[in-house]
Design an enzyme around this catalytic site. Structure first.
Site, PDB file in Angstrom:
ATOM      1  N   HIS A 185       0.820  -1.312  -0.266  1.00  0.00           N
ATOM      2  CA  HIS A 185       0.273  -0.107  -0.153  1.00  0.00           C
ATOM      3  C   HIS A 185       1.157   1.576  -0.085  1.00  0.00           C
ATOM      4  O   HIS A 185       0.331   2.041  -0.597  1.00  0.00           O
ATOM      5  CB  HIS A 185      -0.882   0.168   1.131  1.00  0.00           C
ATOM      6  CG  HIS A 185      -2.917   1.025   1.151  1.00  0.00           C
ATOM      7  ND1 HIS A 185      -2.450   2.034   0.274  1.00  0.00           N
ATOM      8  CD2 HIS A 185      -3.516   0.300   0.807  1.00  0.00           C
ATOM      9  CE1 HIS A 185      -3.397   1.923   0.355  1.00  0.00           C
ATOM     10  NE2 HIS A 185      -4.162   1.407   0.812  1.00  0.00           N
ATOM     11  N   SER A 186       2.183   1.370   0.493  1.00  0.00           N
ATOM     12  CA  SER A 186       2.930   2.284  -0.072  1.00  0.00           C
ATOM     13  C   SER A 186       3.781   3.124  -1.203  1.00  0.00           C
ATOM     14  O   SER A 186       4.393   4.160  -1.302  1.00  0.00           O
ATOM     15  CB  SER A 186       3.747   2.003   0.835  1.00  0.00           C
ATOM     16  OG  SER A 186       5.024   0.958   0.720  1.00  0.00           O
TER      17      SER A 186
END
Length: 481
Positions: free
Chosen positions: A147-148
């Site tokens: 998700h980063s």
């Protein structure tokens, strides 16, 4: 100690880039997005290797890994690396002929991927190719992305930039049409601008106060949907259902609302049905219980202006600059889960709440707090802030608009797109993704809290059918009048 010094020397001689504020909050190895592409043809591994080599690895985040920079208080940074695409494409060795229930196998396979933390020693993405026919597709690609790297809207835009139209194989996919302001919007602003600013200011103060109370101590009522963030263990199950986009549009047009209002209303109705089934007693007793519940969701709001697909394609083809990544805010959305005789009330309530959120600056303030906290208190404080938000609410919710026309991904015509983001301490993550005439309901649930995710999914589908029937009754009534 030696390893730290070696890493320091590597970072000093390598171009590095710090993580954005939201990427900091989502930097845990357990925070990632799982996307499933259903294809109308069998998967060709070579086509994926060539396609990724020509597109995705030219996007900086896909050719970088996350490292700890010991020169800067141990904060994570992006470091470009050389990679082999083959190492990121997984084709499991399976005896497909022995699999009796392909749909169940795919559900279990996806859930298994969701329970394995990301390998942080390499670029944070991988493709799993399954040449297995299911009830909805001839083959599948299951993509796991940390998700980063980006939020749902960013990743959807980037994947669309890798796709081409079925009707014109050389043409990029068109951006989804943005809502245009009316021609007289300037006159409208001049006429009611002062009153509008008062509303914005007052609403922002109220909603921001609720946000800070949630960070400090305000928790949801304990309910069958709410996990236990203190135990630190989550066993994920990922399920989805496909519904008709036309049904949602029918409700939207009849009720004069947005698609997001309908999806939130359907979610509220489905959750009400599910929660009612979890409590013992008569209908009247269950109604009283539901009336006392405080159930809220952390709803992701895209803060980025529309990014052109052409710009993303140029970024991957020519290395040009394009703003991309995690640029989202979050609003705390109170969910109406009380028993209602009129199913359309769930839609009306969703619209009223969302209209209030739209004129507040809560999402921007949320992002600003994350940015401020990162600058003055560091990444650990940002992670703690995120845990408070997610730990004090019952679920996460998002809606990603997909393409309106059929497309191919690396020469594979797409049948459907499903996806779930696994973040935070909530036991329930609800995500909607549209594709042409379909909308996919995606649930990622912690089975230690919610043991029957398919029941919850079915309740949401049933809620849509009930709301649709009530809408058709409204149309008939208007016609009669």
């Amino acid at each position: 100690m030696k390893a730290e010094k070696v890493m320091e020397r590597e970072i000093e001689t390598t171009p590095i880039e710090p993580l954005s504020p939201m990427s900091h909050m989502l930097s845990s190895p357990n925070f990632f997005i799982v996307i499933t592409f259903g294809f109308k043809t069998r998967c060709n591994r070579s086509a994926f290797v060539d396609g990724i080599n020509n597109t995705l690895i030219n996007a900086p985040r896909f050719s970088s890994k996350m490292e700890i920079n010991y020169k800067k208080k141990g904060e994570p940074v992006w470091i470009p690396v050389k990679l082999r695409v083959d190492d990121h494409i997984i084709v499991p060795d399976l005896e497909y002929s022995n699999i009796q229930n392909p749909d169940q196998f795919v559900e279990d396979y996806t859930s298994n991927i969701a329970n394995i933390p990301m390998d942080m020693s390499k670029p944070l993405w991988e493709f799993h190719l399954l040449n297995m026919k299911t009830s909805k597709a001839e083959s599948l690609a299951i993509v796991k992305i940390h998700h980063s790297i980006g939020d749902g809207m960013s990743l959807m835009s980037l994947l669309l930039a890798c796709s081409r139209k079925i009707s014109d194989p050389d043409a990029l996919v068109s951006n989804t049409t943005a809502t245009k302001k009316p021609a007289d919007s300037m006159a409208w602003w001049l006429f009611v601008g002062f009153w509008f600013m008062i509303r914005v200011t007052f609403t922002t103060i109220v909603e921001f106060s609720k946000l800070m109370l949630t960070v400090c101590f305000l928790e949801d009522t304990k309910n069958p949907l709410m996990g236990n963030p203190s135990d630190g263990f989550q066993s994920w199950k990922v399920v989805h259902r496909i519904i008709s986009f036309e049904d949602v549009k029918l409700i939207k047009d009849t009720m004069n609302m947005k698609v997001n209002d309908v999806l939130l209303g359907m979610t509220q109705a489905g959750l009400s049905r599910y929660l009612s089934s979890k409590y013992d007693g008569s209908t009247a007793e269950k109604k009283k219980i539901l009336e006392k519940l405080r159930v809220r969701g952390a709803v992701a709001i895209n803060l980025r202006p529309a990014t052109k697909i052409e710009d993303l394609a140029d970024m991957m083809a020519k290395g040009s600059k394009c703003r991309w990544g995690n640029f989202i805010g979050t609003v705390i959305f109170p969910l109406w889960v009380k028993s209602e005789k009129d199913p359309l009330e769930y839609i009306r309530r969703a619209k009223a709440t969302m209209d209030r959120k739209k004129i507040s600056l809560e999402a921007f303030f949320f992002y600003g707090i994350i940015k401020f906290t990162l600058k003055f208190f560091g990444g650990k404080a940002v992670e703690a802030f995120g845990k408070r938000i997610f730990g004090h609410t019952s679920l996460a919710f998002s809606n990603v608009k997909g393409p309106d026309e059929e497309i191919s991904f690396f020469h594979h015509p797409i049948s459907y797109i499903a996806g779930s983001a696994l973040v935070g301490a909530q036991a329930l993550n609800i995500h909607f993704i549209s594709y042409v005439d379909k909308i996919v309901i995606n649930l990622a649930v912690d089975t230690t809290t919610i043991q029957d995710p398919n029941r919850l999914c079915d309740d949401m589908v049933e809620a849509l059918e009930i709301i649709k029937s009530a809408t058709q009754g409204e149309i008939f009534h208007k016609t009669e009048v």
